[in-house]
Write an enzyme that holds these catalytic residues in place. Structure first.
Site, mmCIF file in Angstrom:
data_model
loop_
_atom_site.group_PDB
_atom_site.id
_atom_site.type_symbol
_atom_site.label_atom_id
_atom_site.label_comp_id
_atom_site.label_asym_id
_atom_site.label_seq_id
_atom_site.Cartn_x
_atom_site.Cartn_y
_atom_site.Cartn_z
ATOM 1 N N LYS A 92 48.934 41.804 49.380
ATOM 2 C CA LYS A 92 47.757 42.598 49.002
ATOM 3 C C LYS A 92 46.776 42.678 50.171
ATOM 4 O O LYS A 92 46.535 41.679 50.852
ATOM 5 C CB LYS A 92 47.084 41.956 47.784
ATOM 6 C CG LYS A 92 45.975 42.801 47.175
ATOM 7 C CD LYS A 92 45.437 42.135 45.912
ATOM 8 C CE LYS A 92 44.374 42.969 45.234
ATOM 9 N NZ LYS A 92 43.821 42.297 44.042
ATOM 10 N N SER A 143 43.442 45.496 40.042
ATOM 11 C CA SER A 143 43.324 46.099 41.346
ATOM 12 C C SER A 143 44.594 46.020 42.196
ATOM 13 O O SER A 143 44.771 46.815 43.107
ATOM 14 C CB SER A 143 42.177 45.434 42.128
ATOM 15 O OG SER A 143 42.460 44.058 42.347
ATOM 16 N N SER A 172 43.778 41.185 37.875
ATOM 17 C CA SER A 172 44.380 42.077 38.873
ATOM 18 C C SER A 172 45.802 41.747 39.305
ATOM 19 O O SER A 172 46.417 42.531 40.032
ATOM 20 C CB SER A 172 43.494 42.149 40.113
ATOM 21 O OG SER A 172 42.365 42.926 39.819
HETATM 22 N N1 GLN Z 1 39.844 45.078 36.680
HETATM 23 C C1 GLN Z 1 38.999 43.937 36.905
HETATM 24 C C2 GLN Z 1 37.760 44.374 37.613
HETATM 25 O O1 GLN Z 1 37.636 45.515 37.846
HETATM 26 C C3 GLN Z 1 39.775 42.909 37.610
HETATM 27 C C4 GLN Z 1 39.487 42.699 39.035
HETATM 28 C C5 GLN Z 1 40.344 41.677 39.696
HETATM 29 O O2 GLN Z 1 41.028 40.874 39.046
HETATM 30 N N2 GLN Z 1 40.262 41.653 40.997
HETATM 31 O O3 GLN Z 1 36.900 43.619 37.913
#
Ligand code: GLN
Length: 493
Positions: free
Chosen positions: A76, A151, A175
């Site tokens: 990532k 994400s 994410s």
């Molecule tokens: N979708 C969540 C957010 O927008 C998760 C983010 C993450 O785990 N980095 O904050």
């Protein structure tokens, strides 16, 4: 020779160890696959063919061995790798090449893992679809018009599209697990402090955790074992041995395991096919000898609002470091403007809408006079959620729920509706707030749309092995039933 990209990490490592294929051939097969399909998937932001082949040669020369030696991996793009661009899906880091490796990267290199490149993500890991990437969305390999989650949609899509057998993601609110669920892959958020955060660009420091993405539970366990464990460079890293996740994944016996179904993570708002596959998976667990109970976690309904105060607060503080002065983008520096003006112009141009929304929300929540009412209250809710988990784990060994309320939605469908986007993480956020271990694994396709459904397993802090125990057994049982098509992977692109 059989298509090397179809093999699991475990199979690839064995193939390389017995010299049925060289690590260079394995790396090249995956680089070719990326060249063939990534134009349509857009999982990668940067491919490091040269670095990957150099590492593969070291494995072939016998310089490194081990259970993942020669296995390709996708990383990532918020994890630093010396000399390789790290963008975090944002324009504000334009031109930055980190001068150091994250501990995760050091451990992967030492284990002989071949890092293919950096994967797409929502900007600074804020989002549930990768649509907030400054470089355009990633597409779900099951249906290219749909989101791959976020994400870390790039990491999950790379694994689902056979571009890499394993990947690394980060999970602050879901994410790793939510992309895993909607792409039919396995995603694990280890216990907070179980994997070093050194070299991860911080979103919300009290929640962030790196972890494995894979196509099988055993592959995820092998990766977890490589990246996990104490790191003196991360002050929140836990100084205790990592539970034996690999042995747990291979045990495949859950007789007597006490499994709690979370009452609050089902019902209204959940897609029928998601609930159906979830219930069938729970019935299968019972057939395998698990004791299933219903468990109530009454404060989980406040997890999402608490998270959306804590996360923006921490992220507004963390993202303040992107100021155009030391590295990354600089806009409007004509020798006339003040540093403040250049900073404001750079942040205006460099951050996307979602990042700005959260920076403003967080700055407000932390402002004097509001701090106790917002951030302070959210932290109290966080304690109540942790206590819900503690009470539940006094009765059962693991908790289960659907990973996401719905299957993958269409690209564009939720982009103008932040609340709808945030709801994708309804089930995953409690584990981040409490810091416990959590996994998503595929349990079949939803009958109404043919898209993957994930089951979430949650375990107490430092009991990550229980995720793999349940996951390994359920995965094997599913292979002989309705889960087979999903475990064969996304339809060929
Ligand atoms: N979708 C969540 C957010 O927008 C998760 C983010 C993450 O785990 N980095 O904050």
């Amino acid at each position: 020779m059989a298509d090397l990209t179809r093999l699991t990490a475990t199979e690839l490592a064995a193939t390389i160890a017995t010299k049925d294929a060289s690590a260079v051939e394995v790396a090249q097969a995956h680089l070719d696959r990326i060249a063939a399909v990534d134009e349509r998937v857009h999982a990668f932001l940067h491919v490091d063919a040269e670095g990957a082949l150099a590492q593969a040669k070291r494995v072939d020369a016998g310089e490194i061995s081990g259970p993942l030696a020669g296995v390709p991996l996708a990383l990532k793009d918020l994890i630093t790798m010396r000399g390789i661009p790290t963008t975090c899906g944002s324009r504000i880091l334009e031109g930055w090449r980190p001068p150091y490796d994250a501990t995760v990267v050091t451990r992967l290199r030492d284990a002989g893992v071949v890092i293919l490149g950096k994967t797409n993500m929502d900007e600074f890991a804020m989002g549930s679809s990768t649509e907030h990437s400054a470089f355009g969305p990633t597409h779900n390999p099951w249906d290219l018009d749909r989101i791959p989650g976020g994400s870390g949609g790039g990491s999950a899509a790379a694994v689902a599209a056979f571009e890499a057998p394993i990947a690394i993601g980060t999970d602050t609110g879901g994410s790793i697990r939510q992309p895993g669920a909607v792409t039919g892959t396995v995603g694990v958020k280890p216990t907070y402090g179980g994997v070093s955060r050194y070299g991860l660009v911080a979103l919300a420091s009290s929640l962030d955790q790196a972890g494995p993405c894979a196509r099988t539970v055993e592959d995820a366990a092998l990766l977890h074992a490589v990246i996990g464990g104490h790191d003196p460079l991360d002050s929140t890293s836990i100084d205790a041995p990592v539970p034996d996740v690999v042995a747990a994944a291979r045990r495949k016996d859950i007789k007597g395991l006490k499994v709690g179904v979370v009452r609050e993570l089902q019902g209204e708002g959940y897609q029928a096919g998601v609930e159906q596959r979830f219930r069938e998976a729970v019935a299968l667990l019972e057939q395998l000898g698990a004791e299933v109970h219903e468990v109530s976690c009454p404060h989980f309904e406040y997890a999402l609002p608490a998270y959306y105060l804590i996360l923006p607060s921490e992220c507004s503080s963390n993202l303040a470091r992107f100021d155009s002065i030391r590295y990354g983008l600089r806009v409007g520096d004509d020798g006339e403007r003040s540093a403040e003006e250049v900073m404001a112009l750079t942040r205006e141009a460099g951050f996307g809408a979602e990042a700005k929304r959260r920076i403003m929300l967080g700055t407000y929540a932390l402002s004097s006079g509001y701090y106790d009412a917002y951030y302070g209250s959210a932290q109290k809710v966080r304690t109540l959620i942790t206590r819900d988990f503690e009470a539940a784990f006094a009765k059962v060994d693991v908790l289960v729920s659907p990973t996401t309320p719905t299957t993958a939605f269409r690209i564009g469908e939720r982009i103008d509706d932040p609340m709808a986007m945030y709801l994708a993480d309804l089930c995953t956020i409690p584990s981040n707030l409490a810091g416990n271990a959590s996994m998503s694994l595929p349990v079949g396709l939803a009958p109404e749309d043919g898209l993957p459904v994930g089951l979430q397993v949650m375990a107490p802090p430092m009991a990550d092995d229980r995720l793999y125990l349940l996951g390994g057994a359920l995965e094997e049982a599913l292979l002989g039933s309705w889960g087979a098509p999903i475990l064969e992977g996304a339809p060929a692109l």
